[in-house]
Write a protein that holds these residues in place. Structure first.
Motif, PDB file in Angstrom:
ATOM      1  N   LEU A  69       4.055  -3.654  10.538  1.00 57.33           N
ATOM      2  CA  LEU A  69       3.913  -4.782   9.363  1.00 57.33           C
ATOM      3  C   LEU A  69       3.098  -6.083   9.792  1.00 57.33           C
ATOM      4  N   TYR A  72      -0.193  -4.260   8.325  1.00 55.84           N
ATOM      5  CA  TYR A  72      -0.265  -4.667   6.842  1.00 55.84           C
ATOM      6  C   TYR A  72      -0.381  -5.939   6.552  1.00 55.84           C
ATOM      7  N   ILE A 120       4.646   2.070   2.112  1.00 58.27           N
ATOM      8  CA  ILE A 120       4.020   0.605   2.479  1.00 58.27           C
ATOM      9  C   ILE A 120       2.747   0.475   1.899  1.00 58.27           C
TER      10      ILE A 120
END
Ligand SMILES: Nc1ncnc2c1ncn2[C@@H]1O[C@H](COP(=O)(O)OP(=O)(O)OP(=O)(O)O)[C@@H](O)[C@H]1O
Ligand SMILES: [Mg+2]
Length: 210
Positions: A69, A72, A120
């Motif tokens: 995460l 990202y 994602i």
């Protein structure tokens, strides 16, 4: 030239990405491309550079999910504030790593679900994709020996074991087999050969985009 293009360089540590980026820059300039923006991931914005320093810190214990995460978060900030605006202005963008690194390192290396990673990506980046990816394929031990010969020490990823990098390499190659915009270059060859092959790949891309 009117519209910009996003060219990404991918590969294991020491595969020659930085060297390749300077070759791409030379090829673009000799083909009349003046306006080139260079990015790196993770990084390339104030926020993303802070995330980079955490992500690469060998002293930081980060779970695979948190790592994914943060990658990202870094990427979305870079795409939305730097890459998309540059492409919209008609600039070329040359990236040192992009989304394929998450598929290869967090998916392959950390053995996370690759479909979840792609979900994602789709959720946060939509259909934003590089126009061309140059994948420098190399045996992990050859790459790491090049990194070590620079004498700067190993970052959090570079401290992983050979198996990790072998999974990263395999995943890179699996993804390349599924995507015709990824050009695989044998990075174990001499610098002269690699440079020539990169030049061919970029010129072929420039011809194809007209
Ligand atoms: N084809 C090649 N043959 C031999 N040495 C090479 C070749 N390409 C690059 N090198 C050398 O290997 C080292 C690593 O190259 P480079 O820094 O371009 O890799 P990198 O992929 O950017 O590494 P990193 O992942 O650490 O950023 C450098 O010292 C570079 O000069
Ligand atoms: Mg580099």
């Amino acid at each position: 030239m009117t519209a910009g293009s996003f060219i990404v360089v991918e590969g294991l540590e020491g595969s020659g990405k930085s060297t390749c980026i300077s070759t791409i820059s030379t090829v673009l300039k000799s083909n009349g491309v003046e306006d080139i923006v260079f990015t790196r991931e993770p990084g390339g914005t104030s926020l993303a550079e802070k995330l980079r320093s955490i992500l690469l810190d060998p002293g930081e214990k980060i779970t695979p999910e948190a790592e994914l995460l943060m990658m990202y978060a870094s990427r979305v900030q870079l795409v939305n504030t730097v890459i998309r605006p540059a492409l919209d202005r008609g600039s070329f963008v040359v990236g040192d790593r992009h989304d394929l690194s998450s598929v290869a390192y967090q998916g392959g290396g950390r053995s996370m679900d690759i479909q979840m990673i792609k979900n994602i990506r789709r959720s946060v980046l939509g259909d934003f994709r590089p126009d061309l990816t140059v994948l420098l394929d190399i045996d992990p031990l050859v790459g790491l020996s090049r990194v070590d010969s620079r004498g700067a020490g190993r970052d959090r990823f570079e401290q992983e074991k050979k198996d990790f990098f072998q999974r990263v390499r395999d995943t890179y190659l699996n993804e390349a087999a599924l995507d015709s915009t990824i050009k695989v270059i044998d990075a174990s060859r001499s610098l002269e050969d690699v440079t020539l092959n990169i030049k061919h790949a970029v010129e072929e891309f420039l011809c194809s985009r007209g």
